[in-house]
Design an enzyme around this catalytic site. Structure first.
Site, short mmCIF file in Angstrom:
data_model
loop_
_atom_site.label_atom_id
_atom_site.label_comp_id
_atom_site.label_asym_id
_atom_site.label_seq_id
_atom_site.Cartn_x
_atom_site.Cartn_y
_atom_site.Cartn_z
N ASN A 1 2.11 5.01 6.88
CA ASN A 1 1.64 3.70 6.44
C ASN A 1 2.44 2.55 7.03
O ASN A 1 1.99 1.41 7.01
CB ASN A 1 1.70 3.62 4.91
N LEU B 1 0.82 -1.21 0.00
CA LEU B 1 0.00 0.00 0.00
C LEU B 1 0.85 1.26 0.00
O LEU B 1 0.55 2.23 -0.70
CB LEU B 1 -0.92 0.01 1.22
N ASP C 1 11.33 3.16 4.11
CA ASP C 1 11.15 1.76 4.46
C ASP C 1 12.34 1.34 5.31
O ASP C 1 13.36 2.05 5.35
CB ASP C 1 11.06 0.89 3.19
N THR D 1 -2.63 -7.40 0.13
CA THR D 1 -1.28 -7.10 0.59
C THR D 1 -0.71 -8.31 1.32
O THR D 1 -1.38 -9.32 1.49
CB THR D 1 -1.26 -5.89 1.54
N LYS E 1 -4.57 0.52 15.97
CA LYS E 1 -5.38 1.17 14.93
C LYS E 1 -6.56 1.94 15.52
O LYS E 1 -6.94 2.99 15.00
CB LYS E 1 -5.87 0.11 13.93
N TYR F 1 -2.57 -5.07 17.27
CA TYR F 1 -2.85 -4.34 16.03
C TYR F 1 -4.16 -3.56 16.13
O TYR F 1 -4.23 -2.37 15.77
CB TYR F 1 -2.90 -5.33 14.87
#
Length: 306
Positions: free
Chosen positions: A89, A17, A36, A189, A159, A155
């Site tokens: 991201n 993404l 990255d 993904t 989020k 996670y």
């Protein structure tokens, strides 16, 4: 719609993404800092953007701490003279059920997703406020953060926290002309490849370029990273200047607005509630239709046509 003259940072943009966001922003005219933890991935992403006529530089760093966040902002300013858009991201997974999740599993995910979003946005906003020309913050949410998800305590918590931060930032940054919104993507993904119902379709797409069926694109709102990327471009643009504090879902052929948490049922008792009174009232008042938990299972897993 164009982003000519704007400068964006996209964390975790070496692949998936993040790479789709970086490429779409560059194609719309923005100069992009690709980030990255994998130096080869950042270099390859920059090369791909430049070969397509865009402008990009690489900044290899592990998102989470303040030092990496400051380095990303500095890279944007050094290379392109300013910063207008921060897209967070970067993410990792350490999925385990609660009783098997270690402290490290929890801390690693929260550090990258939640703390990394906080530190990167803080560094970006400080620069945007100094510039005095507004800005755009686009962060990565998830359906897991909206509804919870089995095996993803860390996670989902991160989020959910990101969604709450966006609502807070929308208020705090309004006077500076800086918007803050969360993208809630559903796309093929490395993360969704682990979902059994999606796995064969993701594999067929990656190996053979087999298009995703309408049962996924429309029925589940599940598509490719390239289906999600236009939302980041829109939110980074002048056209989205009045949109802030929102969690916006996108995937496949579907675009959606997620609601904010709110009271769905209310009851009152004169003088307050005793435990016995709550027990009596629950099944006939506020507890009559309790909220569900978890992301609904894909219809492909429930026997729908593929």
């Amino acid at each position: 719609m164009h982003l000519n003259g704007k400068v964006a940072v996209v964390t975790g943009s070496g692949r998936g993404l993040g790479l789709a966001y970086a490429k779409a922003l560059a194609a719309a005219g923005a100069a992009v800092v690709v980030n990255d933890v994998d130096a080869e991935a950042t270099a390859a992403a920059v090369k791909e953007i430049e070969e397509a006529g865009g402008r990009a530089v690489a900044e290899t760093a592990e998102v989470g701490g303040s030092e990496a966040a400051e380095a990303l902002v500095a890279r944007a300013v050094d290379a392109f003279g300013r910063l207008d858009v921060m897209v967070t991201n970067a993410g990792v997974l350490r999925d385990r059920v609660l009783w098997k999740m270690t402290d490290d599993d929890f801390d690693t995910v929260v550090r990258v997703h939640l703390r990394g979003t906080f530190t990167c946005v803080r560094a970006a906003v400080r620069r945007m406020r100094e510039q005095g020309r507004g800005g755009r913050v686009v962060v990565a949410g998830s359906p897991a953060g909206q509804r919870g998800n089995f095996g993803q305590t860390n996670y989902a918590a991160a989020k959910a926290g990101i969604a709450a931060m966006v609502r807070t930032w929308a208020m705090e940054l309004a006077r500076d002309g800086i918007t803050a919104n969360a993208v809630i993507p559903v796309a093929a993904t490395a993360m969704t490849r682990t979902v059994p119902a999606f796995a064969p379709y993701v594999e067929a797409l990656e190996r053979h370029g087999t298009p995703l069926p309408d049962a996924l694109r429309k029925g589940e709102g599940f598509g490719t990273p390239e289906d999600v990327a236009p939302l980041a471009v829109f939110l980074a643009s002048d056209a989205a200047a009045g949109i802030t504090g929102q969690c916006i879902g996108i995937g496949g052929d579907k675009l959606a607005l997620w609601s904010h948490p709110q009271e769905s049922a209310v009851a009152y008792a004169d003088g307050g509630w005793s435990a016995e009174a709550i027990a009596a009232a629950w099944p006939v008042s506020v507890g009559r239709a309790p909220e569900t938990c978890g992301i609904p299972a894909p219809r492909t897993a429930r026997g729908a046509s593929r």
